[in-house]
Design a protein around this motif. Structure first.
Motif: not given
Length: 604
Positions: A462-470
Motif C-alpha cells: 500500500x501507499x502508506x505504512x511499511x511491512x515485511x512484504x512491502x
C-alpha cells in the motif's frame, strides 16, 4: 510440431541494412484519407487533418504525412489519431441542423481528426504544412510510425483497432533497458489477470527471449477461486476465430505446456492439497516448525502494513532472534527450552507462556519492554493460530517435498491462495517472495528470468505504512531488474500502491477504470480522450504504455487458449501428463484423497 513464426516487424538495424528513407517510407503508406487542416494550428507534436468526404478516421488509426524542406530530404511525420469530430460548416444556430437536413440551408458536413505525433524521421521538428496529404499507415509505414521496426525483440500483445498485431519491446520487459509491468483496472471487468497470463504466454511461446526463454520461469499467485489451476489444460470454448487471432499474432493456440500447481494443505493430518476442482498434479506447500524458526519467518506473521507502525514490532524481532537461536529440530517438530513442540498452536502457547512469566520475559523481549506492548504482541500472535496452523506444521516434516522452488519446478508455478484467510495469504506471499529473491541473489546472475505475477498489489504494497512484504516488493521493483526478477503487478487502484513500485514499472497497462480513479495523477500518461475511453472499455480491451512509443496503444488480446475454470478444461496434452508423473513424489498425496498414479491412470 514447430510453432508458427511470429510476423515480426523489421529489426532496429534495418537502417544500416538499407532501410527506406523517409520519403520512400511515406510512399508505402496506405490510401489518402484527408489533408492537414488549415484552420487549426499545426505543430510538430500535434496537428489536425480534415477527413476526405469518402473516407473516415477512427480513434487509434495510424496516419502519415510529409513535409518538404529546401536543400534536404523530406520529413516524414507519423502519428496516432487521438480525437475525432464532425460538424456542419455554414451552420450558425443549433436549430440549423434541422433546416440543413431538410435541404433548406446550405451547409457541408466536415470531419476532422486530431493526430498526436509518434515519430518524425529525420528528426527535424517542423510542423506539417496545411493542405498536405495525409495517408493511412499500413505495413512498413505503420511499423515505423509505432516504432515496431526498431524493436529487435518484439512481443505480440494483441491487435490494434485496425486488426493488425501490436507489440511490446522485450528490452523493457526482461531488464535490458527496463523491467516490471503495472496493470490497473476494475475487478472482474478489466481482465487484469487474463492479460497478465496472456503476456506470459506470449513471452514464452513467441521465441523473443531466444535461448533464455527455455529456462525462464513464472511464479503466479492465484487469489480468486481456482481459475488459474488449469493453465495446462486446453480451453474447450476455443473457436476457429480465436485460433485465427493467435495465428495472426504468430502464436500457437494452446495451453501452457509446463505447469506445476501448489495449494495449502488441509488442516487434517493427511496434509492433502485443499482444492476441489483439480484432482491431480497438485502439491501441498507448507513450512516445518524447524524452518519457521531457523529462517526467521515470524515477522511475516505480522505482515499487515498497520502492524509495522505499532511498538510491539520490537518484540517481534526479539522473539524471532530467540527462536532462531534456541529452536532445535526434533522428530515431529522442534525442541524449545527443553519442551517438545509439534504444532504451530503449541509454539504460540509456549511463547505466550514465556512472555507472561516475569522470570523469562526479559530474555525473550531482549530489552525493557512494557507489559502492554508484550500483551499487544501476544494477542496478535494468538489470533494467528487459526489462520496459520495448517501452514506451519510439525506432523508432515517427512511426508513429502513441500518447498515452493521455481528453479527446480516447471516453467510456470501456480501458488493457490484463494482458500486462505487474509493473514495467511500475506504470510505465504511474503515468505515465498523473500525465499525466491534471496535464491536469485545467491545465484549472482540475472538468468534465468523469473516473472512474478501478483494480483491485489495494493493490499501487499500500500501507499502508506511499511511491512515485511512491502519491503520485499520494493526490493524487487528497485533491484529485481539486475537479478532477473520481473514483477507483473495487478491492482484495482494504482493510486493506492507504493509510488516507487509504480514508477519503476517500465510498462503500464490500463483496462476498465472507475471514474474517480481515472482522474488520479498516476494515469497522467493517458491522453484526455483515453481517460474517457477507459471508463467504457470492454473486457479484453487494454491501453498499453511503453517507453518506446509516446502514446498508449489501445489493443484487444485474444480469448485465453487455456482453461480459465474447471468447466472449460479439456484433457491436457500428453506432454503435460508425462511431466506430472515424472515430477510426482512417490510418497505424495497428489490430489484430494488421491495417490500418485501412472501415465495411464491420471484421472483427468
Amino acid at each position: 510440431m514447430p510453432e508458427p513464426a511470429a510476423p515480426r516487424p523489421a529489426a532496429a538495424g534495418a537502417a544500416a541494412a538499407g532501410e527506406p528513407a523517409a520519403g520512400d517510407r511515406a510512399a508505402t503508406a496506405g490510401e489518402p484519407v484527408g489533408r492537414v487542416l488549415g484552420t487549426a494550428d499545426a505543430t510538430p507534436l500535434t496537428f489536425w487533418t480534415a477527413v476526405a468526404p469518402d473516407g473516415y478516421l477512427q480513434l487509434d488509426d495510424v496516419v502519415t504525412t510529409t513535409r518538404a524542406l529546401p536543400g534536404r530530404d523530406p520529413v516524414s511525420i507519423a502519428g496516432v489519431v487521438t480525437a475525432v469530430r464532425a460538424r456542419h460548416e455554414g451552420a450558425q444556430f443549433d436549430s440549423d441542423v434541422f433546416a440543413i437536413a431538410e435541404g433548406m440551408l446550405p451547409a457541408q458536413v466536415q470531419e476532422a481528426a486530431e493526430v498526436t505525433t509518434t515519430r518524425i524521421d529525420p528528426e527535424v521538428y517542423v510542423p506539417p504544412r496545411p493542405g498536405a496529404p495525409v495517408h493511412r499507415a499500413t505495413g512498413a509505414a505503420r511499423d515505423a510510425a509505432l516504432h515496431f521496426d526498431r524493436m529487435s525483440r518484439a512481443v505480440p500483445i494483441g491487435c490494434g483497432r485496425d486488426g493488425q498485431p501490436t507489440y511490446l519491446n522485450a528490452d523493457f520487459l526482461d531488464g535490458q533497458r527496463g523491467a516490471h509491468v503495472s496493470i490497473s483496472g476494475i475487478s472482474g471487468v478489466a481482465t487484469k489477470t487474463s492479460f497478465a497470463t496472456f503476456l506470459l504466454y506470449s513471452v514464452f511461446r513467441s521465441g523473443v527471449l531466444g535461448a533464455d526463454g527455455v529456462n525462464a520461469k513464472a511464479l503466479i499467485f492465484n487469489v480468486k477461486g481456482e481459475d488459474l489451476l488449469f493453465l495446462d489444460h486446453p480451453n474447450t470454448r476455443l473457436t476457429p476465430e480465436t485460433v485465427q487471432a493467435y495465428t495472426r499474432l504468430g502464436l500457437p493456440a494452446g495451453p501452457f505446456p509446463d505447469v506445476r500447481v501448489y495449494a495449502p494443505p488441509r488442516a487434517d493430518s493427511s496434509g492433502t492439497p485443499d482444492v476441489t476442482s483439480r484432482t491431480s498434479g497438485v502439491d501441498s506447500f507448507y513450512w516445518t516448525l524447524a524452518e519457521f524458526c531457523a529462517k526467521r519467518l515470524l515477522p511475516y506473521v505480522f505482515a499487515d502494513a498497520d502492524d509495522e507502525r505499532q511498538q510491539y514490532t520490537m518484540v517481534v524481532h526479539a522473539v524471532t532472534a530467540q527462536l532462531a537461536r534456541l529452536a532445535v529440530p526434533a522428530e515431529g517438530g522442534i525442541s524449545l527450552d527443553g519442551v517438545r513442540i509439534g504444532a504451530y498452536e503449541a509454539l504460540v502457547d509456549h511463547l505466550v507462556d514465556q512472555l507472561s512469566d516475569e522470570d523469562t520475559r526479559a530474555s525473550w523481549t531482549g530489552s525493557a519492554v512494557s507489559l502492554g506492548t508484550v500483551n499487544a504482541f501476544a494477542r496478535r500472535l494468538i489470533a494467528s493460530k487459526r489462520d496459520l496452523g495448517r501452514l506451519i506444521r510439525g506432523d508432515l516434516a517427512t511426508r513429502r517435498p513441500h518447498e515452493i522452488n521455481t528453479t527446480e519446478g516447471a516453467q510456470v508455478t501456480v501458488v493457490d491462495l484463494h482458500n486462505l484467510p487474509d493473514r495467511a495469504q500475506r504470510f505465504v506471499v511474503g515468505v515465498t517472495l523473500k525465499t525466491e529473491f534471496e535464491r536469485k541473489e545467491k545465484a549472482g546472475t540475472a538468468k534465468p528470468l523469473l516473472f512474478v505475477v501478483l494480483d491485489e498489489l495494493n493490499k501487499y504494497a500500500p501507499r502508506d505504512g511499511s511491512s515485511p512484504i512491502k519491503e520485499v516488493l520494493l526490493d524487487i521493483a528497485e533491484r529485481g531488474r539486475s537479478m532477473g526478477v520481473i514483477l507483473v503487478g495487478a491492482q484495482q487502484t494504482a493510486s493506492e500502491v507504493e509510488r516507487r513500485i509504480v514508477t519503476n514499472s517500465a510498462v503500464r497497462v490500463v483496462g476498465r477504470l472507475d471514474p474517480a480513479e481515472a482522474s488520479r495523477p498516476e494515469y497522467g500518461f493517458l491522453p484526455p480522450t483515453a481517460r474517457q475511453r477507459v471508463l467504457l472499455a470492454r473486457p479484453g480491451t487494454m491501453f498499453v504504455n511503453q517507453p518506446d512509443i509516446p502514446v498508449p496503444l489501445c489493443l484487444e488480446f485474444p480469448f485465453p487458449a487455456w482453461a480459465t475454470r474447471h468447466a472449460e478444461a479439456g484433457p491436457p496434452p500428453a506432454a503435460t501428463l508425462r511431466s506430472i508423473t515424472q515430477r510426482t513424489d512417490p510418497f505424495a498425496v497428489v490430489g484430494s484423497g488421491a495417490t500418485a498414479v501412472g501415465d495411464d491412470e491420471i484421472p483427468f
